[in-house]
Design a protein around this motif. Structure first.
Motif, mmCIF file in Angstrom:
data_model
loop_
_atom_site.group_PDB
_atom_site.id
_atom_site.type_symbol
_atom_site.label_atom_id
_atom_site.label_comp_id
_atom_site.label_asym_id
_atom_site.label_seq_id
_atom_site.Cartn_x
_atom_site.Cartn_y
_atom_site.Cartn_z
ATOM 1 N N LEU A 187 3.842 11.155 -2.162
ATOM 2 C CA LEU A 187 2.585 10.419 -1.984
ATOM 3 C C LEU A 187 1.720 10.516 -3.242
ATOM 4 O O LEU A 187 1.173 9.518 -3.722
ATOM 5 N N ALA A 188 1.633 11.736 -3.807
ATOM 6 C CA ALA A 188 0.842 11.901 -5.034
ATOM 7 C C ALA A 188 1.431 11.057 -6.160
ATOM 8 O O ALA A 188 0.692 10.432 -6.939
ATOM 9 N N VAL B 237 3.188 8.271 -5.868
ATOM 10 C CA VAL B 237 2.917 6.860 -5.591
ATOM 11 C C VAL B 237 1.465 6.532 -5.950
ATOM 12 O O VAL B 237 1.182 5.535 -6.628
ATOM 13 N N LEU B 238 0.539 7.385 -5.530
ATOM 14 C CA LEU B 238 -0.885 7.112 -5.796
ATOM 15 C C LEU B 238 -1.155 7.080 -7.298
ATOM 16 O O LEU B 238 -1.882 6.217 -7.795
ATOM 17 N N SER B 239 -0.545 8.011 -8.007
ATOM 18 C CA SER B 239 -0.775 8.067 -9.446
ATOM 19 C C SER B 239 -0.181 6.835 -10.149
ATOM 20 O O SER B 239 -0.840 6.210 -10.987
ATOM 21 N N GLY C 297 0.828 -1.205 0.000
ATOM 22 C CA GLY C 297 0.000 0.000 0.000
ATOM 23 C C GLY C 297 0.860 1.252 0.000
ATOM 24 O O GLY C 297 2.055 1.198 0.340
ATOM 25 N N PRO C 298 0.275 2.395 -0.360
ATOM 26 C CA PRO C 298 1.048 3.637 -0.506
ATOM 27 C C PRO C 298 1.775 4.076 0.771
ATOM 28 O O PRO C 298 2.926 4.516 0.701
ATOM 29 N N GLU C 299 1.137 3.904 1.928
ATOM 30 C CA GLU C 299 1.797 4.345 3.175
ATOM 31 C C GLU C 299 3.041 3.502 3.434
ATOM 32 O O GLU C 299 4.083 4.017 3.844
ATOM 33 N N GLU D 278 -1.625 -0.956 -10.844
ATOM 34 C CA GLU D 278 -2.289 -2.077 -10.161
ATOM 35 C C GLU D 278 -3.036 -2.981 -11.143
ATOM 36 O O GLU D 278 -2.950 -4.199 -11.019
ATOM 37 N N LEU E 19 0.456 3.923 -8.738
ATOM 38 C CA LEU E 19 -0.277 2.724 -8.313
ATOM 39 C C LEU E 19 -1.567 2.567 -9.109
ATOM 40 O O LEU E 19 -1.926 1.463 -9.507
ATOM 41 N N SER E 20 -2.248 3.684 -9.352
ATOM 42 C CA SER E 20 -3.529 3.542 -10.067
ATOM 43 C C SER E 20 -3.291 3.115 -11.514
ATOM 44 O O SER E 20 -4.072 2.372 -12.080
#
Ligand code: S3P
Length: 180
Positions: free
Chosen positions: A129-130, A132-134, A104-106, A140, A136-137
């Protein structure tokens, strides 16, 4: 049992650490793609990105993939972005068991902070964080090419190694919770 194991997953999912231990347990070779690229270029990954750009790095990942396509009894740990070239996955698909080490991102940011010795150019940005989230989306859905998924958040390395070995059919019967 498959003759080749590929560990895929995002940065800091533990591919290299887990891969090395799984290879030891199986008495197979271990290939870390980033290490191959660093040896070949004589540069650290962060310098390859800085001097030549991401496209050049992806080309080296493709070259590395083609070179090891005939190898068997080997555990492979490509970088987290390897799946963004799906033709490379196709090249190794036959005879391979692919395990997605999910993170997960954290946890990515936590582990990245603990691994100051590994410089990851794609995380060296103002808002990691941004980023990683971008990523990951985007990635995944691509990681779902795996035959099995092992959640790594909150787990010790030894447990992850055990779950990967089991999903490969080594040792204890596969844990139904491990398959996807
Ligand atoms: C990358 C992941 C890194 C390395 C490079 C690019 C990515 O490997 O290949 O910095 O695109 O996710 P790790 O997944 O081993 O950190």
């Amino acid at each position: 049992m498959a003759e080749r194991l590929i560990l895929i997953g995002f940065m800091c999912s533990g591919k290299s650490t887990v891969g090395r231990r799984v290879a030891d347990a199986l008495d197979w070779d271990f290939v870390d793609f980033d290490e191959v690229i660093e040896r070949r270029t004589g540069k650290r990954i962060v310098d390859v990105f800085r001097d030549h750009g991401e496209g050049f790095f992806r080309g080296l990942e493709a070259e590395t993939t083609r070179e090891i396509a005939d190898r068997r009894h080997v555990v492979l740990a490509p970088g987290g972005g390897w799946v963004t070239q799906p033709d490379l996955v196709d090249l190794l698909r036959a005879d391979s068991h692919i395990v997605w080490l999910r993170v997960g991102p954290e946890t990515v940011l936590e582990r990245h902070g603990d691994q100051a010795e590994v410089e990851r150019p794609l995380l060296a940005v103002d808002d990691p964080l941004a980023a990683v989230l971008s990523m990951l989306s985007e990635r995944e859905p691509l990681y779902q090419v795996a035959d099995a998924v092992v959640e790594t958040d909150g787990r010790e390395i030894e447990e992850i190694v055990e779950l990967v070995l089991r999903s490969l059919g080594h040792g204890e019967p596969p844990d139904p919770a491990v398959g996807c």
